[in-house]
Design a protein around this motif. Structure first.
Motif, PDB file in Angstrom:
ATOM      1  N   ARG D 175       0.823  -1.207   0.000  1.00 27.53           N
ATOM      2  CA  ARG D 175       0.000   0.000   0.000  1.00 27.53           C
ATOM      3  C   ARG D 175       0.855   1.253   0.000  1.00 27.53           C
ATOM      4  N   GLY D 176       2.069   1.133   0.416  1.00 26.73           N
ATOM      5  CA  GLY D 176       2.916   2.322   0.445  1.00 26.73           C
ATOM      6  C   GLY D 176       4.041   2.128   1.451  1.00 26.73           C
ATOM      7  N   PRO D 177       4.867   3.129   1.618  1.00 22.67           N
ATOM      8  CA  PRO D 177       6.025   3.009   2.499  1.00 22.67           C
ATOM      9  C   PRO D 177       5.602   2.729   3.942  1.00 22.67           C
ATOM     10  N   VAL D 178       6.370   1.885   4.589  1.00 26.19           N
ATOM     11  CA  VAL D 178       6.089   1.503   5.965  1.00 26.19           C
ATOM     12  C   VAL D 178       7.224   2.051   6.827  1.00 26.19           C
ATOM     13  N   THR D 179       6.891   2.626   7.961  1.00 30.14           N
ATOM     14  CA  THR D 179       7.938   3.188   8.825  1.00 30.14           C
ATOM     15  C   THR D 179       8.762   2.071   9.448  1.00 30.14           C
ATOM     16  N   ALA D 180       9.979   2.442   9.812  1.00 24.41           N
ATOM     17  CA  ALA D 180      10.880   1.478  10.439  1.00 24.41           C
ATOM     18  C   ALA D 180      10.239   0.927  11.704  1.00 24.41           C
ATOM     19  N   ASP D 181       9.525   1.794  12.380  1.00 25.52           N
ATOM     20  CA  ASP D 181       8.883   1.391  13.627  1.00 25.52           C
ATOM     21  C   ASP D 181       7.819   0.319  13.360  1.00 25.52           C
ATOM     22  N   ASP D 182       7.002   0.594  12.393  1.00 24.24           N
ATOM     23  CA  ASP D 182       5.973  -0.369  11.998  1.00 24.24           C
ATOM     24  C   ASP D 182       6.595  -1.708  11.645  1.00 24.24           C
ATOM     25  N   ARG D 183       7.650  -1.601  10.886  1.00 21.42           N
ATOM     26  CA  ARG D 183       8.327  -2.815  10.458  1.00 21.42           C
ATOM     27  C   ARG D 183       8.783  -3.619  11.682  1.00 21.42           C
ATOM     28  N   ALA D 184       9.401  -2.926  12.621  1.00 19.42           N
ATOM     29  CA  ALA D 184       9.903  -3.610  13.814  1.00 19.42           C
ATOM     30  C   ALA D 184       8.752  -4.257  14.582  1.00 19.42           C
ATOM     31  N   ARG D 185       7.655  -3.522  14.707  1.00 19.01           N
ATOM     32  CA  ARG D 185       6.486  -4.072  15.423  1.00 19.01           C
ATOM     33  C   ARG D 185       5.967  -5.328  14.724  1.00 19.01           C
ATOM     34  N   HIS D 186       5.930  -5.247  13.411  1.00 17.87           N
ATOM     35  CA  HIS D 186       5.473  -6.413  12.651  1.00 17.87           C
ATOM     36  C   HIS D 186       6.378  -7.612  12.896  1.00 17.87           C
ATOM     37  N   ILE D 187       7.657  -7.350  12.815  1.00 22.43           N
ATOM     38  CA  ILE D 187       8.606  -8.457  12.989  1.00 22.43           C
ATOM     39  C   ILE D 187       8.441  -9.077  14.374  1.00 22.43           C
ATOM     40  N   ASP D 188       8.401  -8.238  15.402  1.00 29.49           N
ATOM     41  CA  ASP D 188       8.244  -8.758  16.762  1.00 29.49           C
ATOM     42  C   ASP D 188       6.965  -9.573  16.894  1.00 29.49           C
ATOM     43  N   ALA D 189       5.882  -8.981  16.436  1.00 25.31           N
ATOM     44  CA  ALA D 189       4.599  -9.643  16.621  1.00 25.31           C
ATOM     45  C   ALA D 189       4.544 -10.967  15.855  1.00 25.31           C
ATOM     46  N   LEU D 190       5.105 -10.970  14.648  1.00 27.09           N
ATOM     47  CA  LEU D 190       5.026 -12.198  13.852  1.00 27.09           C
ATOM     48  C   LEU D 190       5.924 -13.287  14.404  1.00 27.09           C
ATOM     49  N   VAL D 191       7.095 -12.907  14.880  1.00 29.91           N
ATOM     50  CA  VAL D 191       7.949 -13.908  15.498  1.00 29.91           C
ATOM     51  C   VAL D 191       7.235 -14.485  16.714  1.00 29.91           C
ATOM     52  N   GLY D 192       6.625 -13.594  17.505  1.00 28.49           N
ATOM     53  CA  GLY D 192       5.883 -14.058  18.673  1.00 28.49           C
ATOM     54  C   GLY D 192       4.778 -15.013  18.269  1.00 28.49           C
ATOM     55  N   LEU D 193       4.029 -14.611  17.277  1.00 28.80           N
ATOM     56  CA  LEU D 193       2.916 -15.442  16.835  1.00 28.80           C
ATOM     57  C   LEU D 193       3.405 -16.793  16.317  1.00 28.80           C
ATOM     58  N   ALA D 194       4.430 -16.752  15.513  1.00 27.95           N
ATOM     59  CA  ALA D 194       4.925 -17.986  14.917  1.00 27.95           C
ATOM     60  C   ALA D 194       5.454 -18.939  15.975  1.00 27.95           C
ATOM     61  N   PHE D 195       6.118 -18.417  16.940  1.00 23.88           N
ATOM     62  CA  PHE D 195       6.775 -19.308  17.893  1.00 23.88           C
ATOM     63  C   PHE D 195       5.930 -19.615  19.114  1.00 23.88           C
ATOM     64  N   GLY D 196       5.015 -18.708  19.454  1.00 24.87           N
ATOM     65  CA  GLY D 196       4.232 -18.994  20.651  1.00 24.87           C
ATOM     66  C   GLY D 196       2.732 -18.997  20.431  1.00 24.87           C
ATOM     67  N   GLY D 197       2.302 -18.628  19.238  1.00 26.92           N
ATOM     68  CA  GLY D 197       0.857 -18.562  19.005  1.00 26.92           C
ATOM     69  C   GLY D 197       0.282 -17.315  19.639  1.00 26.92           C
ATOM     70  N   ILE D 198      -1.040 -17.155  19.508  1.00 26.63           N
ATOM     71  CA  ILE D 198      -1.647 -15.940  20.026  1.00 26.63           C
ATOM     72  C   ILE D 198      -1.771 -15.969  21.535  1.00 26.63           C
ATOM     73  N   ALA D 199      -1.708 -17.140  22.090  1.00 28.30           N
ATOM     74  CA  ALA D 199      -1.954 -17.229  23.521  1.00 28.30           C
ATOM     75  C   ALA D 199      -0.669 -17.269  24.349  1.00 28.30           C
ATOM     76  N   ALA D 200       0.438 -17.018  23.682  1.00 28.47           N
ATOM     77  CA  ALA D 200       1.729 -17.073  24.387  1.00 28.47           C
ATOM     78  C   ALA D 200       1.712 -16.132  25.571  1.00 28.47           C
ATOM     79  N   ARG D 201       2.383 -16.535  26.631  1.00 27.54           N
ATOM     80  CA  ARG D 201       2.328 -15.791  27.893  1.00 27.54           C
ATOM     81  C   ARG D 201       2.705 -14.329  27.709  1.00 27.54           C
TER      82      ARG D 201
END
Lengths: 201, 201, 201, 201
Positions: D175-201
């Motif tokens: 959709r357009g340029p993504v801020t570095a901050d957004d990118r970092a949040r995405h990476i963190d959240a996706l790693v969390g999701l992938a490795f611990g699922g949505i219910a991770a502590r």
DNA sequence: AATGAATGAGTCTTCATTCAT
DNA sequence: AATGAATGAAGACTCATTCAT
């Protein structure tokens, strides 16, 4: 309405005949046809699938010209004597000469141009020649039935031969205008050849 | 050396003949010719100015095939009687059938394909036909001189007619293989027609 | 009456959906749509400015199919425990599989075909995905509010992730029919992945 | 020389990639490609049978970009612990973001544009996705073998899920340029999701 | 409101020919 | 003398859109 469509079709076919018999099929473009007909490219393709496709119609039209122009009222059953048959043959030769003079591109298009398009068309042309041969045969069969031609004449092959003699008469016309005198000599000689062979007294 | 060049030329012409008589002139590309000859495009254009240009050579070659294949030793002056002339005609028809069977593309290429290229070639072909006619005329002139043909026979037109009869014999072969029986019937009928006309007793 | 017009519109949209989802947008012509709908070209253009224009309506219709087919009665607020949320997810996956099987062209059209039309449509699709993501987020927000999901969960991104996992389940179906067994395995594995991650004990 | 030809081919493929990924396949003409490459139409057709044909090469090139750009040195066997695998996943996500930013058309072309051309290409794309999934599976199999991932993990489906999560991360970039901050949040959240699922502590 | 014949701009593709090596 | 990669003019065909009836 189907009428309108049929009219347009025929209009396009006649334009294509004009263009093809003047410039030749390969050299002519769809652009030439639609310019001649005064319609757009799109309209052309509303009526024909391709440039090749209209050629079938054009050939039909050319055959129509040939048949109506040459056969006319001289039907196979009309000759009652050998002399009458000769007169028919003579009359047809005359009309053929006239047609070729009137429509210079007709023979070249039908015999030469169309034959170089593809195998299917070669096939159609050979079939056409064959059906012309059958027509010629009918004249001879009439003679054999009425008894003024030998009953053991191979009318089929002789018919094809007659047809071929007619074509040979036309060939010089392809090279350019033929004088009335030349034409008369041709007609005489060919009638003589057809009816008496080369050794006729 | 000129020899080498002439050999290359002929090699290319024969390749082109093979290609043209198989696929047709328009359908064949220069690429087909050079592939068949095993040379490059550049080489082709060292020997011929254009694709159209080699066609002249190919046509010469085809005529050479026709002449040597059909005439052979049956020279115009050899017939001393009408029966001998008929035998010559019969023999030539036989060799024509054989040639057409052996070289299926030859007639189609010479008569049909080549005629649709351009007006110059149509002219050459008509001239060719004319010269074949002259050849046929020579046989008849021989007959007239020796007295076994009527002196008032128009040998020119009759010659063209004979030629045309020969061509008509070949047309069925274009449609497909012809049985030996058919061939014999054709030869008989055509010899009869040529020498006695349709009304021969 | 506006009713009649609206009915025609919808009729055309449904015809277009049928055509587009079968043959694809680019491959389909206006002619296909009007044939399917049984109206003329002119009528089509009475209701839509262009072929591109009706695509908007078709996409709306496709989204309607997706939403009603997958969400149905499983609303965001209904889950009271993690297990219930998992059941909802599981149920939706099941219905998604059923829908894809029932409407083979739906996903391909929505996801792939529509996205290649123009930038505006890409934009609409991304927005659509985004709104689906918001929907998924609502389920997670409900969990966070009720306390059965961690309060620090980034529900927006996790929602998009969930959506993405659902889409990944559908991809194999694009290649061809999927066995019931495969489907079950997919559902189990994806629920496990979504709720426990790859390292779940 | 084969080298020269291969270079030309690649040159054309790269030009086509540039053109297709900028304007889209349908909108681009062969004219655009040859202009970009600085060659003639004829040259294009010396190397590719059709516009459609070069697309295969372009897709290969795009995949090459994706693989080398994202995988790089992070090979499947390298992770010895769960944390190291997470680091790999995180690093790849980072490189994927960078690649998408650097080559804005790459994903849109590969995922969306190419998929709307014809069924064969859809098939190839699905196969491609499948092979990416197999690659992802390899990382998980390594974990299962080394014992830091549960032995009963369905690595195939989980691999496809991981891949899908990566793709979901990329969607906002379309959709357009993504801020570095957004990118970092995405990476963190996706790693969390992938490795611990949505219910991770 | 519906019809459908007509439009024509736009694009792919072919292939004879050239020329630098 | 030979090569073959490059050229580019030429032409067939498609299809969204219009408009007179």
């Amino acid at each position: 309405m189907a009428d309108r469509a049929a009219a347009r079709r025929r209009e396009l076919v006649m334009s294509a005949y004009k263009v093809f018999s003047t410039k030749g099929y390969r050299t002519s473009g769809v652009a030439d046809i639609v310019r001649e007909a005064g319609v757009s490219h799109g309209t052309f393709y509303n009526y024909f699938d391709s440039k090749r496709h209209i050629l079938d119609g054009v050939l039909d039209y050319a055959v129509e010209l040939l048949l109506t122009g040459v056969i006319e009222e001289d039907q196979p059953q009309e000759a009652a004597t050998l002399a009458e048959l000769a007169d028919q043959f003579r009359a047809m030769l005359g009309r053929l000469f006239a047609l070729v003079e009137d429509q210079p591109g007709l023979v070249q298009f039908t015999m030469l141009d169309a034959a170089a398009i593809d195998d299917e068309l070669v096939g159609r042309l050979l079939e056409l020649i064959s059906s012309f041969g059958v027509l010629a045969t009918a004249y001879l069969d009439n003679g054999a039935e009425r008894g003024f031609l030998p009953s053991d004449l191979d009318t089929k092959i002789a018919g094809e031969g007659l047809l071929s003699l007619m074509m040979s008469a036309v060939i010089p016309s392809l090279r350019g205008p033929v004088t009335a005198d030349d034409r008369a000599r041709h007609i005489d000689a060919l009638v003589g050849l057809a009816f008496g062979g080369i050794a006729a007294r």
